[in-house]
Design a protein around this motif. Structure first.
Motif, short mmCIF file in Angstrom:
data_model
loop_
_atom_site.label_atom_id
_atom_site.label_comp_id
_atom_site.label_asym_id
_atom_site.label_seq_id
_atom_site.Cartn_x
_atom_site.Cartn_y
_atom_site.Cartn_z
N ASP A 1 15.26 61.81 -32.30
CA ASP A 1 16.61 61.86 -31.75
C ASP A 1 16.77 62.93 -30.67
OD1 ASP A 1 19.03 60.54 -31.71
OD2 ASP A 1 19.99 61.85 -33.16
N ASN B 1 19.92 65.69 -31.16
CA ASN B 1 20.89 64.89 -31.93
C ASN B 1 21.58 63.87 -31.02
OD1 ASN B 1 20.31 66.67 -34.09
ND2 ASN B 1 21.92 68.06 -33.41
N SER C 1 21.93 60.71 -30.87
CA SER C 1 22.70 59.57 -31.37
C SER C 1 23.79 59.97 -32.36
CB SER C 1 21.76 58.56 -32.03
OG SER C 1 21.14 59.13 -33.18
N THR C 2 23.85 61.24 -32.71
CA THR C 2 24.83 61.67 -33.72
C THR C 2 25.81 62.70 -33.16
OG1 THR C 2 23.22 63.30 -34.54
CG2 THR C 2 23.27 61.15 -35.65
#
Length: 435
Positions: A283, A403, A405-406
């Motif tokens: 990610d 991070n 995608s979050t």
């Protein structure tokens, strides 16, 4: 007033540096005052803004000064339009607007075509420039002439101020401190925070922070010289006897002033022009790699260009030019305007000390610093642009998006670097000093 009394007056006004220049007949408010036959005057006198201007005569840059005239009472009378003008087609720098809006300015002397006048210019820590001029038949001019001072900072001679270290004294103090640090041997990795506290430092860039902590320099990102007017840079070497070898040196880390990066933000930039982490860290996306002028980077597919710079002539051809990263479709992914580059380089790199270092991590991270120091002086932004054009200086960013995608977290680092052996391309004088 005597010259001694005048220097004391400059010191009382907060000046840390004092320079003098005998004026010629053509040095007046109509013809402007000649400051230098190159860009070097921008390094001596701090400006608060640089504006780009294209005229029929060619491109120029106007560096706005926070300037005022020193009165015999000790008061400083502000001037609203003082500026240094860089005529890049020559190139040369001239001083203008120094009487504008100031009723107490020495208009008679600065409008006259008289030889023998002497212009004194002081510089303060808060980036003000303070002026004083005397007639050729004055006691101060006579006393100054008798000293037979030679220009040692561009076209200016430096004068000492009471209780203020001169250029020579500042250099001696720097070398004394670097010698002391070299003799300490291995030093635990650390950093000096802005609150004055020493704290451990565990990151890869701690070699610079450790050296700065020993010099009493707090960790900061202010674009000003580190120690008594000297920028101090460490670089890792394998052998202290060869100080011009080792890893690349980061010269500066300016953020882009235009292009997709500036307009859409860092996260969007990495998502558009970056790539998945090559070490397969989950990610995460990166934007990095060495980008040189005229070469398409094999991963990012961006090419660095110097828009508005004539490499053959070594001159700026467009005052609104910039360093650009351009995509295969012609989109400007990021750019750094020449105006910002002029301001940054002149503020921080006039004098630089390059200090070789070694690092060891067992049992703890420690650094040692060599005794062969390279002292580099007399640079300007045109040298930097020429080094960029030749590929000697290159863009080598370390930008990441974690991070992705979050909860996206961005780390930005737009750094311009140079191989240690090529430092001489940026300066007129580079000397190795054993401390």
């Amino acid at each position: 007033m005597t010259l001694t009394q005048l220097t004391a007056l400059f010191a009382s006004a907060g000046c840390r540096k004092l320079y003098a220049k005998p004026l010629s007949e053509n040095d007046n408010s109509k013809n402007q005052v000649y400051f230098a036959g190159s860009v070097e005057a921008l390094n001596i006198f701090p400006s608060h803004q640089i504006l780009a201007v294209n005229t029929k005569q060619g491109p120029s840059f106007k560096a706005q000064l926070n300037f005022g005239w020193l009165l015999e009472s000790g008061e400083v009378a502000p001037v609203i339009g003082a500026q240094l003008i860089l005529y890049s087609q020559y190139p040369e720098v001239r001083f203008s607007g120094f009487l504008q809006g100031c009723k107490k300015a020495p208009s008679g002397l600065m409008r006259a075509r008289l030889q023998g006048r002497v212009l004194f210019l002081g510089v303060t820590d808060d980036r003000r420039v303070i002026g004083f001029v005397v007639a050729g038949d004055s006691e101060i001019a006579s006393e100054y002439s008798s000293k037979r001072l030679q220009p040692n900072v561009g076209v200016f001679a430096e004068l000492s101020l009471p209780h203020i270290p001169s250029e020579t004294a500042a250099r001696a103090k720097l070398l004394l401190e670097l010698g002391r640090i070299s003799r300490l041997g291995w030093i635990d990795s650390k950093q000096l925070d802005s609150d004055g506290l020493i704290k451990p430092c565990l990151a890869a860039q701690c070699g610079g922070f450790t050296l700065e902590a020993e010099l009493g320099i707090p960790k900061n990102s202010v674009a000003e010289p580190d120690f008594l007017g000297w920028e101090v840079k460490q670089h890792v070497v394998s052998h202290f006897g060869r100080p011009n070898t080792g890893t690349a040196i980061t010269l500066m880390t300016p953020e882009p002033t235009g292009g997709f990066y500036h307009d859409k933000g860092v996260e969007a930039f990495v998502r558009t022009f970056g790539y998945a982490d090559k070490l397969n860290r989950p990610d995460r996306m990166n934007f990095g790699g060495i980008h040189k002028v005229g070469e398409s980077h094999k991963t990012t597919r961006l090419t660095m260009q110097l828009r508005g710079y004539d490499a053959g002539a070594g001159k700026i051809s467009d005052a609104n030019g910039a360093i650009e990263l351009v995509s295969e479709t012609g989109e400007v992914a990021a750019e750094w305007a020449f105006t910002g580059l002029l301001a940054h380089w002149s503020r921080k790199h006039t004098r630089a000390a390059y200090v070789p270092s070694k690092c060891r991590k067992d049992p703890i991270r420690q650094y040692a610093y060599g005794s062969n120091i390279r002292l580099a002086q007399q640079t300007d932004s045109l040298r930097l642009l020429q080094a960029l054009a030749s590929g000697t200086v290159y863009y080598d960013p370390g930008i990441k998006l974690e991070n992705a995608s979050t909860a996206p977290k961005v780390k930005r680092r737009s750094q311009f670097r140079i191989a240690s052996k090529n430092i001489t391309s940026l300066y007129e004088i580079v000397e190795v000093v054993e401390v």
